[in-house]
Every structure is written in C-alpha cells, then in structure tokens.
Design a protein around this motif. Sequence first.
Motif, PDB file in Angstrom:
ATOM      1  N   VAL A  36      -3.937   1.039  -0.295  1.00 54.77           N
ATOM      2  CA  VAL A  36      -2.688   1.448   0.348  1.00 54.77           C
ATOM      3  C   VAL A  36      -1.612   1.756  -0.688  1.00 54.77           C
ATOM      4  CG1 VAL A  36      -0.805   0.651   1.830  1.00 54.77           C
ATOM      5  CG2 VAL A  36      -3.182   0.215   2.487  1.00 54.77           C
ATOM      6  N   VAL A  37      -1.477   0.873  -1.671  1.00 59.39           N
ATOM      7  CA  VAL A  37      -0.456   1.085  -2.705  1.00 59.39           C
ATOM      8  C   VAL A  37      -0.775   2.326  -3.532  1.00 59.39           C
ATOM      9  CG1 VAL A  37       0.589   0.125  -4.785  1.00 59.39           C
ATOM     10  CG2 VAL A  37       0.135  -1.353  -2.821  1.00 59.39           C
ATOM     11  N   SER A  40      -0.140   5.499  -1.640  1.00 64.45           N
ATOM     12  CA  SER A  40       1.292   5.677  -1.410  1.00 64.45           C
ATOM     13  C   SER A  40       2.012   6.166  -2.662  1.00 64.45           C
ATOM     14  CB  SER A  40       1.925   4.361  -0.942  1.00 64.45           C
ATOM     15  OG  SER A  40       1.329   3.923   0.252  1.00 64.45           O
ATOM     16  N   LEU A  41       1.615   5.651  -3.821  1.00 62.10           N
ATOM     17  CA  LEU A  41       2.368   5.923  -5.051  1.00 62.10           C
ATOM     18  C   LEU A  41       1.735   6.976  -5.951  1.00 62.10           C
ATOM     19  CD1 LEU A  41       3.369   2.274  -6.056  1.00 62.10           C
ATOM     20  CD2 LEU A  41       4.656   3.922  -4.698  1.00 62.10           C
ATOM     21  N   TYR A  43      -1.161   9.139  -5.136  1.00 62.94           N
ATOM     22  CA  TYR A  43      -2.260   9.751  -4.391  1.00 62.94           C
ATOM     23  C   TYR A  43      -2.941  10.862  -5.180  1.00 62.94           C
ATOM     24  CZ  TYR A  43      -4.742  12.462  -0.883  1.00 62.94           C
ATOM     25  OH  TYR A  43      -5.703  13.161  -0.208  1.00 62.94           O
ATOM     26  N   GLU A  72      -1.050  -0.792  -8.329  1.00 59.81           N
ATOM     27  CA  GLU A  72      -2.220  -1.090  -7.502  1.00 59.81           C
ATOM     28  C   GLU A  72      -3.223  -1.992  -8.228  1.00 59.81           C
ATOM     29  OE1 GLU A  72      -2.215   3.444  -8.207  1.00 59.81           O
ATOM     30  OE2 GLU A  72      -0.789   1.816  -8.057  1.00 59.81           O
TER      31      GLU A  72
END
Length: 954
Positions: A36-37, A40-41, A43, A72
């Motif tokens: 997820v991290v 989000s940051l 990609y 991450e």
Amino acid sequence: MAPKHKEGDVVATFSGRWISWAHTIAAYAAFIGALVVGMSLHYHKIVQNEYYGYPEEWFPSVSATIGDRYPERSVFMVFIAITSGPRFALVALWYVMTRKSGSSLAKFVAGVGVFRTLTCGGWTYVTSTDDHDWHDIFMISYLVATLPWTLGCLALSPRNATALKYRKIFAGAFFGTLVPLIYFFIQHKVHKVAGAYTTYSFFEWSLVLLDVAFDAVTVLDFESFEIVVKDVRGISRGNTKAVADAVLEKQKDKDIGRVFAGGFSWPDAIDAAADVYNGFVFWSMLTSLGLLVWYFPLWHMGISGYEVMVMCTVSPFLLGIKPLRFLIVRRVRICHLLSLSGLLAFLTKSPENRLFSAGFGVWMACLSWAATFYAERSQPHRLEARITAFSLGLLASSIAKFAFWTNNPIWPIMHAPNGGWNKVGLIIAILAIWRSTRYTASPGADVPAPGPNRGSPTLSGLGLAGLFFAMHSLLSDSSTMILWVWEGYPVRGPIAAPHGAYTLIVMGLGLVVGLLYPNLTRSWTLYGAGSIGAAVLTCYSHWFGYYGALTVAFYIMALTPVFISSAARNSPASTFGLGFLVYNVLVLAHVWVVAYAFVPGGPLMREHTDWVMTATMLLIGCGVFATNSLPVSPSNPKYRAKLGSINPAAQKQRSYYLYILLCLEALAIAIAYLRFPSYDYTPYHPEEKLVTAGIWTIHFSLDNDMWSSEHRMRDVIKELELDVVGLLESDLQRIIMGNRDTTQFLAEDLGMYVDYGPGPNKHTWGSALLSKFPILNSTHYLLPSPVGELAPAIHATLDMYGKLVDVFVFHSGQEEDPEDRRLQSEYLAKLMADSPRPSILLSYLVTKPLEGNYNTYVGAKSGMRDIDPSDWDRWCEYILYKGMKRTGYARVSRSTITDTEIQVGKFVVDVPEGSDEIISEDQVPVGQRFPALFRGQGVRGHQYHVFNEPRYFA
C-alpha cells in the motif's frame, strides 16, 4: 482468585490460537502494508524493471515493493520483526503438539521451522543493495526449507479434518503456483515480453499469501492449547508489590497516582476520542475562516466588505438571552451538527458561498462550545473533560498540519485534487458529535458551579481573548514560532521539520501541568515566566528565541483549563462573547502590522508586532487576576469531592484524555521522523553544469478559485526543471493566511533546500528561495521603505557545481510609493555590486524596461545584466545576472494558480557571459533546452507566451 497449582499461582492464561492470529496478522501487515505504501508513494518506480515501466508493467513484484525504497522497506521490516516473536512461538507450540516418543520427525520439522525464520530475517534485513549475494543465499535457503516444512507439517498434522483439508489446499496451491511463476519469469527475463513481469508478480504475491495462510491453519489446532503464566515465587501477589504498584501506593493521594488507577474501559476511551475529535473540528473551522476571508481583499487589492465575516466568532453573545440559552443547551447536539456546514463548505465551488458556509459553521461552533462549557459548569470533572478535549483539539489540528505540510486536510480550501480528506473528516465528525453529545450535565437550567462565585466576568472574558488569540496565532501551526526565529543559513536554530515536534510535545506538557497543578498555573510567578518567554520570542532569534517560544507554548496550554473553567462560572455572553470580540480585535491588529498600507489608520500599527504581543500578555494577565479571585484547592475533603478533584471516576476519565495525548505526541514524533530532510538533492542537468532559475509571485498559495495551490505549483516547477526558484508573496504565517508555509511542501516534495526569508515578525509579504544546490550562507534584508510596505530580500550564496554563486530574491515596494522604490533600487544595486561572485537576481521590480529605476538595477551601478533587454513587455518580474553564461529565457503562463506568470532563465556555471544575440534552438545542446511540454497549448493552462516560445542566446 486464580486456581492454585503446586508450582504456584496462575496469574494469566490465554488461548494458543492467539499465537497463530498474531503471526498471521503481523505477517500480512508486513507485506500488504509495504504494498500500500509503495503504490501510494513510488508507484511508477516500483513497477519499473530493466526493460519496461508503466503502462506496460503496472503491478509491482514482491522484491520491488519490500526492497530498497523508503518508507515501504521500513514498514515491511518493522512488521516482519514483530512477526518473528509469534513465529518462534508457533514453531515451539507445533513441536509440543506433534512430538512423539521414539520419533525424531517433530524435532526435524521444528529445526527447519527455526531455520526458515532465521533465513527470513536474513533476506529481510540484508537487501540486494546491501549485499546481493547474501540476500540471494538467504532467500534461496528460505525457499528450499519451505518444502520440508510444508511436507513435515502435513505428515505431523493432528487428527483435525478441517485443518488437514486446508493445509492440503494451501500446500497444493503453493506448489502449483511455482509452475506459472517460473514460466512468466522466463518470458520476462529471456524473451523480454512486455507485461510478463506484471503477471509474474501476481503469482509471486500469491506465493506469499499462500505461505502465510498455510501456517495460519494452526489456529484450528492451537484452540486446544491454553497458555498459562504462573508465579512460582509469589512476586505478583501477596505481600510483595510490583514496582508500579509500589509507586501507585506511594502516590495514591496525589493526582498523578489516581489518574492511572483502575481498569480500562473502551466505551469511555471512545467517548474521550469523540470529544477530542470535536475539538479538532472546532479548531479546523476556526483556523480556516481567516484564510477564506483573506481571499477577497487579496483579489480586490483592498477592502472588499467580506472582512466582516471575521465577526462570526461573537455568537456566544446570544447566550445572554435566557430562553435562547436554555434552548441551545438542551439542543447542543443540533448546534454542533449545524456547525459542520464549515466542513461541508468544500462542496461549494463559489468562493463567496464557501465563505458563507464556513462562516456559519464557525458561528455555530463558537456558540456550541460556549454552551457546552456553560452547561457542564455544575460538574467540574465533566467540564474539565470538555476543556481538555478542546485543548487537545488544537494539538490535534497542529499535528494534522504538521503531517500535511501546514495545510489542514479538512479545510474548505482543500479537496481531493490537492490532498484534502474532507469527506473522511466530515463522516468522522458526524459520528463523533453523535457520540459525545448524548447528554450534558445540565438539562437546560442554570445549575451553578460549586463554591462561591467570585471574580469579574469582564476580566475573565479579556483573559479568554488573550488566550484564544495566543493559541490561534502562535500554536495553531508547529512551524509558526520557528519561522519567527529563523534568520537564514547556516542553520543556527530550529527548522520546521523535525523541530516542530518539540513545540507539539511542549504544548502537551503544558496541558498536563494545567490539569494537575492549577494553582501553579494561575500563579503570578508562572505569568512572569510566560511574559519573559514572549519577550524572548519577540526580540531574539535562533535557538535562544525558540526557547522563549517553547516557554510561551507551555504556558498558554497550561492556562487553558483554569481560564475556561473560570469563565464558565459566569454568563457565557459576558465571558465567551466578550472574549471572542476582543480576540477579533487582536486578529485585525495582528494583520494591520503588515497590511497598514491597505486599511484605515494602518500606519499607527505599522511594524508593531511587539504591541500585539504586549496586548496579548496584558489580556492574559487580566485572566490570571480573575482566576486568582476564585477559591483555590479547599482543604475540606467534602468540598473537594464536590469539585471532583478526588472523584475516582473523574480521575479515571482524565486518564483517557492523557492516553490520547500520549498517542498524539507519539504521532508527532513519527511525523517528525518521516519528514526529516535527506539533503541529498541533485540538479536536473549536472552534466551540462546547467542552472535553471525562475521567479514567481505565488499570491499566498490561493488560486483563482480559492483552492490551495501547492500541488499545482509543485507540478509546473518540476516540469520546468527549475533548480533555483524565488517565490514572492510567500509569507503565510498569520491567522488571516491560515498560518501556513508553502515552501515546506515544495522543498520536501521537489527535493530542494529552502530559505523562508524574513520571518512573519518582520512585517513583509514574504520572499523565499528554493534550491537544488546547497545554500552555504543567506542573509535577510528589509530594504528602505519609509512610506510604503516593507521590501524583503534574500542574499544567498549557493554551491553550484563547486563554484560559489550569489542568488538574490527581492520584492520591491508598491507602485504608489516611488521614493521607496528609488531608495530600494539603490540599496539593492549596491548589494549586487559588492558581490565579487557570479550572481542571479530573481525579482519583482515594478518598473518599465530601460526606464527609471531599471537603469539602477541594470548597468554599471549594480554590474548586472538583463536576461533579455529586448523584452519590453515587463513591469514586475525581472531576472538579472552577471559572471555566468545566460543561454535561455522563457515566460510561462500561470494558468489559474496566481495572478503572475513564471519567468525562467537558463545559465551555465563557470562559463563567461555571452552576447545578446538570439539564436535558434537547434544551435543549443539538447540538455540546455527548455521542455517541449509547454509549447503550443501547453499543459494544464501553462504554456510559453509573449514570445510563444523560449529564447536562446549565443
């Protein structure tokens, strides 16, 4: 009492299945959290491989997700470390369950389980970047050990049909997934098929999920286990006390001891959290109001009439009408819900309607909170809870701004495109109000506060005015007072991140002292200390000035409980109504110190922040006088019980708010850690020794439609590949501008050093410098301005590819004051002439080319050259230079972000100045050209204009 066993007393028991649950949750959190991290940051970076990137490859592999990128990788490492404890326990319990006399299979499988756990730690903490060989050795060893572990668990599985069935399913799926996994890896690695790595990634993630799921099946087996903790020496009970018990026993008659005594209740904790969130919503709406009001005089360039909306806070005067007060107190939930129009304002596109919606929200919020405090006055412990929630709401608002680079994510100037969390904030607010307003102490009748009611309501109201203004102007953002003491490079004081956390921590400490030691808080001794802190903050810079700031933060938060509880004893109209009215006067005064040229009588307040600070402390002194007129800590135990000071329920209630405070402070520390600057910034074209410099007047980071414009600014600055950019009209650290700092977001997101320029106590509209190059030294100037607004300037020395280059950022005075502009031109010309180094001026000059003051800025007096003398269509923004080669110049339209274009120049360091001859683009090296993205119609309303294309020079 726990049952007796021959070895000792049972002090704790829990089911063995919790070992499995802990292992499963922590393991999934490690992988899914990193995914997820990462998406989000980073990609686009984590889906990129050696052959393809997005859109051909659109899903990351496990290794790319948990590998070398921060944060991450850290998320994965933290949770996988947490997993290790349950993992070892799981292996041990499996061995205990499956061991048989005369068989060594269980021991072998347990050994393999321990080996797998250790090798997992190996490839987790030794990344491929650290040591590629050892990373691969650990990873391969882990995968090899998976086979005997899986088969061994199947062979040893107890007689549990359901568990065995799931083990077979997960094991079969695991080994079956290996076939397509290998196939698509070959397609990617050998045949270089686009998209094959994405498909491979799905199978790789499936292996992870199946691997964890296989071990999760043990929850069905471990249900029959009960883990027992026994005290065989009697340490936990009987005559011997634990250390914590001894401390609580010793402190039982003290507040701190009673606070944390007793059990934990989730419903009470949720009530406290709901109260605090309501406080957060109040401060979020209040801090947004001035910002919305400011939009209108900003775009009208003068008084617009909308400024009257700052008076929305005086609604508590309505509580002076007795029937209306009864109705509001009885229906305070409805009032709180109506105040949420301030959060709904973001749905309104019209700036006028958004202001009216937010103004109504603030009107209802001030009315609701004043009524809430008044209604709870008969129950001091309940009143204390509301005051604590109100105070923690300010702290939560400041922490939210700390996390979102000085913007509050639920402000009406925020929405999804610029990072707003408006919908989430609104939903939680509705739930919080519904929870926290289920009942109040008073059904609507005027139930008086216990004890004699002495003290002046007028003095109490004046004290609230000083308190609310200090909370709003100094504490609503953790970086405000830091920028008061900022004086440029080298760094000699605190910086916004991470030191903003210091302010937040001290605010929390002040509140705790105010709750536990009210007699100390209301003392004149502490008032003197707070006044000295305010003087130090106002008069000094660097760390010493910041120590004064911390003193002020501590003192203001400590005052909140005693001031509001004192005000609640009187009519809310005469305390809260008067308090907010005088607070509004302070707000206007605090704006007039810099906006004196635009308001009636403004010159009287010119540059007098010291007057505003003095008035604030004098008003607080009125409040201290009022609180000292009240009874202090009576010695009669029965009377103290009425006040709630030794009520066990009240003390327990206080503990939940202190738990929330601890959580908020931990969050502040975590944010400070995440925002710690890396200082590893790189210019866009180092191979060319190229410097792309720009100047932009950003109009206080509000776009034409009243949205916060940082994200849009970030995008165009990045696409123009600006290595150095000067920003003007950038000082937002005032109530009327939201106590913001655009440069924090831009610097951290773009990877640039930042100099904020003259701070908010220097009474300018602001100038700032962002640079990809290290700022070795910077000096702030206030240029001569005998009549008009102050002209800020930054003189910074940058290390550009090993050569020292001076950069000046300057905003001259307004057109109506020609003498000011003449004096400023001579002052700045001398500064530039005195510099022996190559120099660039990024400026706002308010002059026509080749006329008047232009000839002071450009020519022999300054030694500076105009980037394009043939550009006759300029009035405000200019780029000048000396001692380096200017290769290009462009003017880029601003879209709807502000009212001023972006001017950009390209320079080559350590190359002599060239001529003013304009050449074609094909004569310029590719690395020195402007981006083609802005040609023609450009992008998002940004395009090259005036010349319709960049200009290049020989």
